[in-house]
Design a protein around this motif. Structure first.
Motif, PDB file in Angstrom:
ATOM      1  N   HIS A   1       0.856  -1.197   0.000  1.00  0.00           N
ATOM      2  CA  HIS A   1       0.000   0.000   0.000  1.00  0.00           C
ATOM      3  C   HIS A   1       0.890   1.245   0.000  1.00  0.00           C
ATOM      4  N   VAL A   2       0.526   2.218  -0.806  1.00  0.00           N
ATOM      5  CA  VAL A   2       1.267   3.486  -0.812  1.00  0.00           C
ATOM      6  C   VAL A   2       0.276   4.620  -0.600  1.00  0.00           C
ATOM      7  N   THR A   3       0.589   5.481   0.345  1.00  0.00           N
ATOM      8  CA  THR A   3      -0.231   6.671   0.572  1.00  0.00           C
ATOM      9  C   THR A   3       0.555   7.885   0.116  1.00  0.00           C
ATOM     10  N   THR A   4      -0.097   8.718  -0.672  1.00  0.00           N
ATOM     11  CA  THR A   4       0.569   9.894  -1.226  1.00  0.00           C
ATOM     12  C   THR A   4      -0.150  11.151  -0.752  1.00  0.00           C
ATOM     13  N   LEU A   5       0.625  12.153  -0.446  1.00  0.00           N
ATOM     14  CA  LEU A   5       0.033  13.423  -0.008  1.00  0.00           C
ATOM     15  C   LEU A   5       0.853  14.577  -0.564  1.00  0.00           C
ATOM     16  N   GLU A   6       0.160  15.509  -1.182  1.00  0.00           N
ATOM     17  CA  GLU A   6       0.829  16.728  -1.633  1.00  0.00           C
ATOM     18  C   GLU A   6       0.368  17.865  -0.746  1.00  0.00           C
ATOM     19  N   LEU A   7       1.315  18.660  -0.281  1.00  0.00           N
ATOM     20  CA  LEU A   7       0.953  19.697   0.679  1.00  0.00           C
ATOM     21  C   LEU A   7       1.918  20.877   0.613  1.00  0.00           C
ATOM     22  N   THR A   8       1.468  21.936   1.220  1.00  0.00           N
ATOM     23  CA  THR A   8       2.280  23.144   1.339  1.00  0.00           C
ATOM     24  C   THR A   8       2.532  23.403   2.810  1.00  0.00           C
ATOM     25  N   ASN A   9       3.774  23.705   3.142  1.00  0.00           N
ATOM     26  CA  ASN A   9       4.051  24.175   4.494  1.00  0.00           C
ATOM     27  C   ASN A   9       4.139  25.692   4.401  1.00  0.00           C
ATOM     28  N   ASN A  10       3.110  26.347   4.921  1.00  0.00           N
ATOM     29  CA  ASN A  10       2.911  27.776   4.662  1.00  0.00           C
ATOM     30  C   ASN A  10       4.050  28.657   5.166  1.00  0.00           C
ATOM     31  N   ARG A  11       4.354  29.664   4.374  1.00  0.00           N
ATOM     32  CA  ARG A  11       5.380  30.642   4.750  1.00  0.00           C
ATOM     33  C   ARG A  11       4.876  31.460   5.936  1.00  0.00           C
ATOM     34  N   LEU A  12       5.765  31.621   6.914  1.00  0.00           N
ATOM     35  CA  LEU A  12       5.401  32.332   8.137  1.00  0.00           C
ATOM     36  C   LEU A  12       6.333  33.510   8.363  1.00  0.00           C
ATOM     37  N   VAL A  13       5.829  34.495   9.043  1.00  0.00           N
ATOM     38  CA  VAL A  13       6.661  35.611   9.482  1.00  0.00           C
ATOM     39  C   VAL A  13       6.832  35.464  10.996  1.00  0.00           C
ATOM     40  N   PRO A  14       8.082  35.321  11.447  1.00  0.00           N
ATOM     41  CA  PRO A  14       8.289  34.970  12.865  1.00  0.00           C
ATOM     42  C   PRO A  14       7.655  35.958  13.848  1.00  0.00           C
ATOM     43  N   ASN A  15       7.796  37.243  13.588  1.00  0.00           N
ATOM     44  CA  ASN A  15       7.143  38.241  14.421  1.00  0.00           C
ATOM     45  C   ASN A  15       7.370  38.128  15.916  1.00  0.00           C
ATOM     46  N   PRO A  16       8.637  38.098  16.360  1.00  0.00           N
ATOM     47  CA  PRO A  16       8.830  38.350  17.795  1.00  0.00           C
ATOM     48  C   PRO A  16       8.244  39.727  18.095  1.00  0.00           C
ATOM     49  N   MET A  17       7.755  39.910  19.312  1.00  0.00           N
ATOM     50  CA  MET A  17       7.032  41.164  19.568  1.00  0.00           C
ATOM     51  C   MET A  17       7.941  42.389  19.513  1.00  0.00           C
ATOM     52  N   GLU A  18       9.224  42.198  19.779  1.00  0.00           N
ATOM     53  CA  GLU A  18      10.148  43.319  19.650  1.00  0.00           C
ATOM     54  C   GLU A  18      10.674  43.362  18.214  1.00  0.00           C
ATOM     55  N   PRO A  19      10.373  44.403  17.473  1.00  0.00           N
ATOM     56  CA  PRO A  19      10.965  44.524  16.135  1.00  0.00           C
ATOM     57  C   PRO A  19      12.482  44.703  16.257  1.00  0.00           C
ATOM     58  N   ARG A  20      13.194  44.441  15.163  1.00  0.00           N
ATOM     59  CA  ARG A  20      14.649  44.550  15.224  1.00  0.00           C
ATOM     60  C   ARG A  20      15.088  46.010  15.366  1.00  0.00           C
TER      61      ARG A  20
ATOM     62  N   GLY B   1      12.260  38.360  22.247  1.00  0.00           N
ATOM     63  CA  GLY B   1      11.876  37.199  21.448  1.00  0.00           C
ATOM     64  C   GLY B   1      12.655  37.131  20.153  1.00  0.00           C
ATOM     65  N   GLY B   2      12.825  35.926  19.663  1.00  0.00           N
ATOM     66  CA  GLY B   2      13.577  35.760  18.421  1.00  0.00           C
ATOM     67  C   GLY B   2      12.936  34.747  17.501  1.00  0.00           C
ATOM     68  N   PHE B   3      12.781  33.509  18.021  1.00  0.00           N
ATOM     69  CA  PHE B   3      12.156  32.414  17.270  1.00  0.00           C
ATOM     70  C   PHE B   3      12.900  32.117  15.977  1.00  0.00           C
ATOM     71  N   GLY B   4      14.182  32.424  15.969  1.00  0.00           N
ATOM     72  CA  GLY B   4      15.003  32.194  14.784  1.00  0.00           C
ATOM     73  C   GLY B   4      15.286  33.471  14.020  1.00  0.00           C
ATOM     74  N   SER B   5      14.340  34.375  13.998  1.00  0.00           N
ATOM     75  CA  SER B   5      14.492  35.524  13.096  1.00  0.00           C
ATOM     76  C   SER B   5      15.604  36.474  13.526  1.00  0.00           C
ATOM     77  N   LYS B   6      16.113  36.310  14.738  1.00  0.00           N
ATOM     78  CA  LYS B   6      17.200  37.172  15.191  1.00  0.00           C
ATOM     79  C   LYS B   6      18.532  36.411  15.286  1.00  0.00           C
ATOM     80  N   ILE B   7      18.585  35.257  14.621  1.00  0.00           N
ATOM     81  CA  ILE B   7      19.864  34.556  14.514  1.00  0.00           C
ATOM     82  C   ILE B   7      20.759  35.265  13.512  1.00  0.00           C
ATOM     83  N   TYR B   8      20.190  35.685  12.428  1.00  0.00           N
ATOM     84  CA  TYR B   8      20.942  35.996  11.215  1.00  0.00           C
ATOM     85  C   TYR B   8      21.621  37.346  11.280  1.00  0.00           C
TER      86      TYR B   8
END
Lengths: 790, 161, 261
Positions: free
Chosen positions: A186-205, A255-262
């Protein structure tokens, strides 16, 4: 029973006091005498050729100090990318230059073109509006599959195409996986999108640059998760400033959530401009500006196939993903859809064959990089969705299908077919816990009760594994990382026994000032109030790789443990001298050094005083002082896992999804502060619910961001989420770090989106709708539209 | 520039303001009260909530000139002069109602306004009242719990540590 | 934002005089205008605050009509308009508590955002918009997106709402802004039922006359079952297609009627 302020105690956070009384010190709170204000002129088109920039009118305006364009940065390097991925043909990825200010072309709405430095922020903005830019618009590249077509418009003219890389993993398994899928029961196939997100820590950079001619030193205050990394990248690769002349401070960060790594262009700009104008330069992002200048997250388009045999055992997984890089490569962008994604595609299961193909694509959109979970949510989402779909197809309980395929407790350490080796885990335990906490057995009666009220109730389960504390450095170096992934700590014991710990980890909400102190308190046995945790300043901590990937306690905490062990070893030597006993007989307990089997003891404070006032001290064999540094480079990732359950009610009239309950049963290994761990899970789950139900980043056909503010980008509010039930009593401690910890920061955001979507699909199918997938965000309009089809 | 004067946390404070100066800018830049934060520019996040004449307002969406002569309370005025936290602040610490701390001043000020009008709010009422305060860290769970606790209610009903 | 002169008159006459200046603009609670100005999408030379005019704030009722002063904040309407509970509930659901403390009924009606709540109440109630110069029937007042019958420099001093026998407002929120994705205000009067829809129409707030006729005949949720609206006439955006909005109008209408009964 943990001791007050020790490991396992829900010690209240000491950092709260300043935040609760309004005296935190965030970057925008820093104002330096004589400072100027920077305002960026950003592209309002997605793709275009810059024909000319005329700053003459703007330069004549009140308060303008100087206007900068790309020409001012001719000597500077581009913003570097910190990870080079090698494609499945053995070739390095295509890596375009990422200039500080646009050179000749603009490549996304928000791409910076020029900067005005002026006496006030409003004057800077006035002058930005007076800069005349002639841009010839080009066709924007937006759809990833179209971008890879022959003859497609190129985002970067000097690259051969819009393909950054075509990555295969594990490439040697490619044919075997194809074969296994072909011959599967049996093979199950699924096509999907992982939606683009904006991290939005509450403190802007925010970034404030300062330069001192007196000693040729630069200081950058910035909203960063890793100030040392910024110092290294900006100093070495962009501006050519040696580390000893460059100090980077990340004070309280909201807050950062990744967006303040770079490393961002604005940081390099203010640092450089401060020298040019010989005054401090401050830039504060507005939220609107953040939407078009902070790195985004996710944005994968995926097809996954799951093969199983007649006994419902998984035999193979094949997944093809298009991963959006945006217009430029952000610091860690190439690693996210590859090493942080492909290596997780075995999940919690014994699937013997896995093949992951990822095509990373340049488009005329904001760069995409890590956002809480970073690759692992994308892996977990597709796997846990396809398993759920498979269970429905074969008519099996989704929990039981998972359980049937779980790696069992006696199989650890477990070598997956996707390179990583899980050290510990007990997936049955977390699944059992979650089913018990959610009263799975009685779900049917709750569903009936909802039905009586005209609502559709659904139960959604997801199990997840993640890989945290990314390391070791020599391995990640082979995989393309251009940085080490150790952490450092210095433990400075003062003469009277109090301690300052300098850590390269950075706290921007995680509570390190409390949890790290708890660890040292436990180790030495002195009151937690005697221990301070210092972070966020390159002039204080020797080196640091910062905080992301749930690595702080697992890597930074381990470095601190190692440094503290060195302290204890030295203190024991001093104590043995003071007690005139053999060092081997010295024991440390509750802040007292004693000689085993005797009543002789000396207090911590007496030993530390002796270290700094070495009158009675073994000077011939031991240096005075008590300060130690350790660098810790882990031998493996850590592998937290858990079972998440979401229970929803769908309103069939409107398509609106209400989350009635959300339960998280996690295995984080040992836990330092249960209160803080629970808080991390709460926040992660809320972000996952946000992704699943609310948040989406939408560009129109011209590359304009339609969701460019909180008016259209739906952030989760208090009324969108329920109270959560969380548990972390299932603990299989990590075997290779001294604390046995695994990390907890990202789990919530990884495990929750598939649990939510699985619950919605369950509700719809129970309601008689033939709907087997809805892309996130599962908004009311999408649910309603699916119901019309199904 | 016009000179404006207001009572802030019980003290008379004056400063110059342009017509366009927002109350939050006046508080942060002119008076140096940086506890009030700016998290968005569309009047939604609530990091800037202060009280003007006893009412919660978004100080990023009110002109400083509109507060001329008003009685303004900010996060800096919530604890006792000796630093003792008020009941809401203490509940936020006790129940881990904050992480990065950036939304916290607005949350505390909104919570204070809620409890003034509704001393024993239900969980649903609290969540609804916080419509205009966005937190990205806590998932709201512990904020709701803290506000219930600050109102003297049992928080056992809200699960977790 | 661009700079401007700020004045805060104490009387309507002073405000009208101040507004005669070219590019002068009235400032209600500023909850829409100030964010717009922060984006530099508006550049008045002078802002005339209506917040200092005591006469413009208040809620009064004579039993048949509820009158709101033009500068009455939503929060005051929510707590003081008990004579017209559906209107009080609508005001109590606008934005968030801090926005409701500043935003005003006159400001909302003057702006006429196609997703704002108040226009539906005014239209469904057959309200009268009272300005410094004249009285305008709600049916004549709303003239499309962000467009009204107000002249330059004309300000809303009061709004008179005939109090219906029964009324209810149902809002389905746009998930980000929390404005109405669809809002339906249903009001039953002795001479018939009025239904006004906000958030959905391409031309802003509108009366759903078919529903009014059906509900005037039978004031039950089922009365609108056979009706439908065309999605082509509805706003379609990333939060919902026109067809979805058209569907929601009916759902919200039924819910509003059910809530009345």
């Amino acid at each position: 029973m943990p001791k007050d302020g020790g490991i396992g105690d829900s010690t209240k956070r000491r950092e709260d006091i300043r935040f609760l009384t309004g005296v935190g010190n965030y970057t925008d709170d820093i104002n330096i005498a004589g400072q100027t204000y920077a305002c960026f002129l950003r592209s309002d088109v997605a793709h275009g050729t810059i024909n000319s920039i005329d700053t003459s009118a703007a330069e004549a305006m009140d308060g303008v100090v100087k206007i900068f364009t790309a020409a001012d940065f001719a000597q500077a390097g581009g913003i570097p990318c910190g990870w080079q991925v090698t494609d499945r043909f053995g070739q390095p990825m295509q890596e375009p230059k990422h200039p500080i200010l646009a050179e000749g072309k603009v490549r996304h709405v928000g791409d910076p073109i020029a900067v005005v430095v002026a006496e006030t922020a409003e004057q800077a903005r006035d002058a930005v509006e007076a800069i005349e830019v002639d841009i010839e618009e080009l066709e924007p590249v937006l759809n990833m599959k179209d971008a890879l077509a022959d003859g497609a418009t190129k985002v970067h003219d000097d690259l051969t195409s819009n393909l950054c890389y075509d990555w295969g993993f594990v490439e040697e398994n490619r044919e075997a996986v194809d074969q296994a899928i072909k011959s599967a029961h049996h093979v199950t196939t699924l096509e999907l999108t992982n939606n683009r997100l904006v991290p939005n820590p509450m403190e802007p950079r925010v970034a404030v640059g300062q330069y001192s001619r007196a000693n040729d030193e630069y200081t950058l205050y910035t909203t960063s998760q890793n100030p040392h990394v910024i110092r290294l990248l900006m100093g070495a690769f962009v501006l050519g400033i040696p580390e000893h002349k460059l100090r980077v401070v990340a004070p309280d960060v909201g807050g950062g959530f990744g967006s303040k790594i770079y490393h961002y262009a604005e940081e390099a700009f203010v640092t450089y401009a401060a020298k040019v104008v010989n005054r401090p330069v401050k830039w504060t992002s507005s939220r609107s500006e953040a939407f078009i200048s902070d790195a985004h997250g996710r944005d994968h388009v995926t097809k996954i196939e799951l093969a199983m045999d007649e006994n419902h055992k998984f035999t193979a997984v094949r997944t093809d993903t298009y991963a959006n890089m945006g217009a430029y490569l952000s610091t860690f962008a190439p690693s996210i859809p590859t090493w942080l994604h492909g290596t997780l595609m075995a999940g919690n299961y014994t699937t013997p064959l896995v093949y992951v193909n990822v095509k990373a694509v340049f488009t005329n959109t904001v760069p995409v990089d890590a956002y809480r979970g970073a690759g692992r949510p994308e892996a977990t989402y597709q796997l846990e969705r396809v398993i759920d779909k498979a269970a429905r197809e074969i008519g099996m309980d989704p929990a039981e299908l998972r359980r049937l395929n779980f790696i069992k407790p006696d199989q650890f350490p477990y070598q997956t077919p996707v390179a990583v080796m899980y050290d510990t885990g007990n997936y049955d335990a977390t699944l059992d816990k979650a089913l018990e906490m959610t009263d799975y057995a009685n779900f049917e009666s709750r569903a009936a009760e909802s039905k009586a009220r005209g609502k559709l109730r659904g139960y959604g389960l997801a199990h997840f594994i993640e890989a945290c504390g990314i390391a070791p450095s020599n391995l990640v170096g082979q995989l393309g990382a251009r940085a080490g992934l150790y952490e450092s700590a210095t433990v400075r014991v003062n003469a009277t026994g109090s301690i300052s710990v300098f850590t390269g980890s950075h706290s921007h909400g995680q509570g390190h000032e409390t949890t790290f102190a708890q660890v040292v308190s436990e180790m030495i046995g002195i009151d937690v109030s005697l221990i301070d945790i210092v972070h966020g300043d390159t002039s204080k901590t020797p080196m640091g790789m910062g905080t992301y990937g749930s690595r702080s306690i697992a890597v930074g905490g381990s470095a601190m443990v190692r440094a503290t062990e060195k302290i204890i070893n030295k203190a024991k030597k001093i104590a043995s001298h003071l007690l005139e006993a053999s060092e081997a007989d010295i024991e440390l307990k509750d802040g007292q050094f004693s000689v085993a089997g005797t009543d002789k003891s000396v207090a911590w404070g007496d030993v530390t005083l002796a270290a700094y006032v070495p009158h009675n001290y073994p000077l011939e064999s031991l240096e005075p002082g008590l300060e130690e540094t350790a660098f810790y480079d882990p031998s493996n990732f850590t592998y937290p896992s858990g079972a998440y359950v979401c229970e929803v009610e769908v309103d069939p009239d409107t398509g609106k999804v209400d989350i009635l309950g959300f339960t998280a049963a996690d295995d984080f290994g040992n836990v330092i502060n249960p209160m803080i761990v629970a808080g991390q899970v709460h926040g992660g789950v809320a972000q996952g619910i946000g992704q699943a139900l609310l948040e989406n980043t939408v560009y129109d056909e011209n590359g304009q961001l339609l969701t460019g503010s909180f008016m259209d980008y739906a952030m989760p509010r208090a009324s969108d989420v329920p109270s959560f039930s969380v548990d972390h009593s299932c603990q299989t401690p990590c075997t290779h770090n001294p604390l046995g910890v695994k990390g907890c920061g990202e789990a919530g955001a990884i495990g929750s989106p598939p649990a939510v979507v699985n619950a919605v699909i369950d509700a719809l199918q129970r309601g008689g709708y033939n709907v087997d997938h809805i892309d996130m965000p599962v908004s009311p309009s999408r649910v309603w539209a699916a119901m019309q089809q199904g | 520039m016009t000179k404006i004067t207001m009572t802030v946390n019980g003290k008379t404070r004056s400063g110059d303001a342009e017509g366009r100066t927002l109350l939050v800018q006046f508080l942060r830049d002119t008076l140096g009260l940086t506890g009030t934060h700016v998290g968005c520019d569309t009047s939604q996040c609530g990091a800037c909530v202060v009280h003007v004449n006893g009412k919660a307002v978004k100080s990023c969406t009110m002109l400083a000139a509109e507060a001329d002569g008003a009685d303004v309370s900010t996060i800096e005025g919530q604890a006792a002069p000796d630093g003792t936290l008020n009941a809401i602040q203490q509940a936020f610490q006790d129940h881990h109602g904050l992480q990065c701390g950036f939304c916290t001043p607005g949350m505390v000020m909104s919570a204070a306004a809620l409890l003034k009008d509704n001393p024993k709010p239900t969980e649903t009422e609290i969540r609804h009242y916080l419509e205009g305060n966005i937190c990205r860290c806590t998932g709201y769970h512990n904020i709701v719990k803290a506000i219930m606790a600050a109102s003297g209610q049992d928080v056992g009903a809200i699960a977790a540590e | 934002m661009y700079n401007f002169e700020f004045v805060k008159p104490a009387t309507v006459d002073e405000a009208i005089a101040a507004l005669r200046e070219e590019d002068a603009q009235a400032l209600g609670g500023g909850q829409t205008l100030l964010p717009t100005m922060k984006q530099r999408l508006a550049m008045p030379s002078k802002l005339v605050s209506l917040g200092g005019i005591a006469d413009l704030v208040g809620v009064s009722s004579d039993g048949a009509t509820l009158t709101l002063g033009g500068a009455t904040p939503h929060a005051v309407v929510a707590s003081n308009a008990g004579a017209y509970p559906a209107l009080a509930a609508l005001a109590g659901g606008i934005g968030d508590p801090a926005v409701r403390n500043r935003g005003t009924v006159g400001g909302s009606l003057a702006n006429n955002d196609p997703a704002a709540c108040y226009p539906s109440a005014a239209l469904a109630s057959g309200a009268t918009i009272v300005t410094n110069a004249r009285e305008i029937a709600a049916d004549d007042y709303f003239q499309g997106l962000f467009s009204t019958a107000l002249d330059e420099g004309e300000i809303i001093t009061a709004v008179r709402f005939p109090i219906p026998q029964r009324a209810n407002y149902q809002k389905f929120e746009q998930p980000a802004s929390r404005f109405a994705l669809v809002g339906v205000f249903v009001a039953q009067y002795a001479d018939g039922v009025r239904v006004a829809v906000t958030g959905a129409g391409n031309d802003g707030v509108f009366r759903w006359s078919e529903a009014e006729a059906a509900l005037s005949g039978s004031f039950t949720p089922d009365a609108v079952d056979g009706l439908s609206l065309s999605g082509d006439d509805m706003i379609g955006d990333l939060h919902g297609t026109g067809a979805y909005r058209a569907h929601l109008v009916k759902v919200m209408t039924k819910r509003a009627v059910a809530a009345c009964n």
